[in-house]
Design a protein around this motif. Structure first.
Motif, mmCIF file in Angstrom:
data_model
loop_
_atom_site.group_PDB
_atom_site.id
_atom_site.type_symbol
_atom_site.label_atom_id
_atom_site.label_comp_id
_atom_site.label_asym_id
_atom_site.label_seq_id
_atom_site.Cartn_x
_atom_site.Cartn_y
_atom_site.Cartn_z
ATOM 1 N N ALA A 1 0.806 -1.226 -0.047
ATOM 2 C CA ALA A 1 -0.091 0.243 -0.154
ATOM 3 C C ALA A 1 0.858 1.257 -0.037
ATOM 4 C CB ALA A 1 -1.068 -0.186 1.219
ATOM 5 N N SER A 2 2.075 1.304 0.683
ATOM 6 C CA SER A 2 2.799 2.432 0.820
ATOM 7 C C SER A 2 3.542 2.685 -0.388
ATOM 8 C CB SER A 2 3.990 2.263 2.052
ATOM 9 O OG SER A 2 4.910 3.204 1.927
ATOM 10 N N HIS A 3 3.966 1.612 -1.260
ATOM 11 C CA HIS A 3 4.516 2.080 -2.513
ATOM 12 C C HIS A 3 3.473 2.355 -3.421
ATOM 13 C CE1 HIS A 3 8.083 -0.871 -1.040
ATOM 14 N NE2 HIS A 3 8.417 0.388 -1.229
ATOM 15 N N LEU A 4 2.234 1.619 -3.690
ATOM 16 C CA LEU A 4 1.384 2.028 -4.419
ATOM 17 C C LEU A 4 0.726 3.407 -4.400
ATOM 18 C CD1 LEU A 4 -0.363 -1.519 -4.518
ATOM 19 C CD2 LEU A 4 1.128 -0.512 -6.259
ATOM 20 N N LYS A 5 0.680 4.069 -3.105
ATOM 21 C CA LYS A 5 0.325 5.396 -3.075
ATOM 22 C C LYS A 5 1.154 6.636 -3.701
ATOM 23 C CE LYS A 5 -2.095 4.648 1.295
ATOM 24 N NZ LYS A 5 -2.181 4.956 2.705
ATOM 25 N N LYS A 6 2.477 5.864 -3.861
ATOM 26 C CA LYS A 6 3.544 6.870 -4.332
ATOM 27 C C LYS A 6 3.623 6.735 -6.059
ATOM 28 C CE LYS A 6 6.366 6.662 -0.412
ATOM 29 N NZ LYS A 6 7.488 6.074 0.201
ATOM 30 N N GLN A 7 3.028 5.531 -6.495
ATOM 31 C CA GLN A 7 2.941 5.265 -7.957
ATOM 32 C C GLN A 7 2.215 6.358 -9.026
ATOM 33 O OE1 GLN A 7 5.893 3.287 -8.308
ATOM 34 N NE2 GLN A 7 4.493 3.080 -9.997
ATOM 35 N N LEU A 8 2.684 6.877 -9.748
ATOM 36 C CA LEU A 8 1.914 7.688 -10.782
ATOM 37 C C LEU A 8 1.391 7.058 -11.961
ATOM 38 C CD1 LEU A 8 4.403 10.881 -11.217
ATOM 39 C CD2 LEU A 8 2.504 10.570 -9.707
ATOM 40 N N ILE A 9 -0.006 6.980 -12.332
ATOM 41 C CA ILE A 9 -0.429 6.379 -13.328
ATOM 42 C C ILE A 9 -0.416 7.003 -14.266
ATOM 43 C CG2 ILE A 9 -2.436 4.926 -14.033
ATOM 44 C CD1 ILE A 9 -2.955 4.357 -10.951
ATOM 45 N N MET A 10 -0.124 6.909 -15.474
ATOM 46 C CA MET A 10 -0.069 7.771 -16.909
ATOM 47 C C MET A 10 -1.439 7.274 -17.499
ATOM 48 S SD MET A 10 2.907 8.995 -16.057
ATOM 49 C CE MET A 10 3.397 9.754 -17.585
ATOM 50 N N LEU A 11 -2.097 8.513 -17.535
ATOM 51 C CA LEU A 11 -3.423 8.441 -18.230
ATOM 52 C C LEU A 11 -3.489 9.763 -19.157
ATOM 53 C CD1 LEU A 11 -5.720 8.209 -15.277
ATOM 54 C CD2 LEU A 11 -4.877 6.359 -16.608
ATOM 55 N N PRO A 12 -4.419 9.646 -20.224
ATOM 56 C CA PRO A 12 -4.659 10.615 -20.919
ATOM 57 C C PRO A 12 -5.448 11.859 -20.360
ATOM 58 C CG PRO A 12 -6.057 8.887 -21.850
ATOM 59 C CD PRO A 12 -5.206 8.053 -20.470
ATOM 60 N N PHE A 13 -5.098 13.246 -20.656
ATOM 61 C CA PHE A 13 -6.027 14.128 -20.085
ATOM 62 C C PHE A 13 -6.460 15.084 -21.318
ATOM 63 C CE2 PHE A 13 -3.772 13.013 -16.470
ATOM 64 C CZ PHE A 13 -4.459 13.488 -15.330
ATOM 65 N N ASP A 14 -7.594 15.534 -21.005
ATOM 66 C CA ASP A 14 -8.125 16.564 -21.983
ATOM 67 C C ASP A 14 -7.859 17.911 -21.704
ATOM 68 O OD1 ASP A 14 -9.615 17.508 -19.791
ATOM 69 O OD2 ASP A 14 -11.427 16.705 -20.301
ATOM 70 N N ASP A 15 -8.223 19.249 -22.615
ATOM 71 C CA ASP A 15 -7.944 20.252 -22.453
ATOM 72 C C ASP A 15 -8.187 20.810 -21.163
ATOM 73 O OD1 ASP A 15 -10.490 20.325 -23.130
ATOM 74 O OD2 ASP A 15 -10.040 21.884 -24.642
ATOM 75 N N LYS A 16 -9.146 20.422 -20.364
ATOM 76 C CA LYS A 16 -9.467 21.005 -19.054
ATOM 77 C C LYS A 16 -8.647 20.329 -17.920
ATOM 78 C CE LYS A 16 -14.097 21.560 -20.433
ATOM 79 N NZ LYS A 16 -15.494 21.140 -20.378
ATOM 80 N N ASN A 17 -7.459 19.588 -18.403
ATOM 81 C CA ASN A 17 -6.485 18.808 -17.461
ATOM 82 C C ASN A 17 -7.392 17.902 -16.458
ATOM 83 O OD1 ASN A 17 -3.862 18.552 -16.716
ATOM 84 N ND2 ASN A 17 -3.984 19.910 -14.951
ATOM 85 N N VAL A 18 -8.124 17.176 -16.893
ATOM 86 C CA VAL A 18 -8.903 16.064 -16.256
ATOM 87 C C VAL A 18 -8.838 14.860 -16.949
ATOM 88 C CG1 VAL A 18 -10.309 17.669 -15.071
ATOM 89 C CG2 VAL A 18 -11.121 16.774 -17.031
ATOM 90 N N PRO A 19 -8.754 13.890 -16.341
ATOM 91 C CA PRO A 19 -8.689 12.454 -17.079
ATOM 92 C C PRO A 19 -9.754 12.340 -18.142
ATOM 93 C CG PRO A 19 -8.384 12.173 -14.814
ATOM 94 C CD PRO A 19 -8.769 13.527 -14.958
ATOM 95 N N ASP A 20 -9.182 11.679 -19.284
ATOM 96 C CA ASP A 20 -10.188 11.822 -20.533
ATOM 97 C C ASP A 20 -10.724 10.529 -20.553
ATOM 98 O OD1 ASP A 20 -11.530 12.152 -22.670
ATOM 99 O OD2 ASP A 20 -9.774 12.907 -24.124
#
Length: 66
Positions: A30-49
């Motif tokens: 859990a500690s390591h997973l909380k620090k992980q960044l998940i790369m996702l596509p974002f729209d022009d409003k800077n929210v996940p698409d």
């Protein structure tokens, strides 16, 4: 917000692709997973698409079997 099964499949794949960072000496907890960044596509409003993720999975061959 309720995510579709196709969007959840996209997220699961993005998370699974990071599994190479974890090995015998560096277990995924859990500690390591909380620090992980998940790369996702974002729209022009800077929210996940979410729509793009859903559309992408639906565009794959044999996506009707999912």
């Amino acid at each position: 917000m309720r995510l579709s099964g196709h969007t959840l499949l996209f997220l699961a794949t993005a998370i699974t692709m990071q599994s190479s960072k974890f090995g015998f000496g560096n277990k995924a907890n859990a500690s390591h997973l909380k620090k992980q960044l998940i790369m996702l596509p974002f729209d022009d409003k800077n929210v996940p698409d979410w729509q793009f993720m859903d559309s992408y999975i639906r565009s794959l061959p044999d996506s009707n079997l999912i």
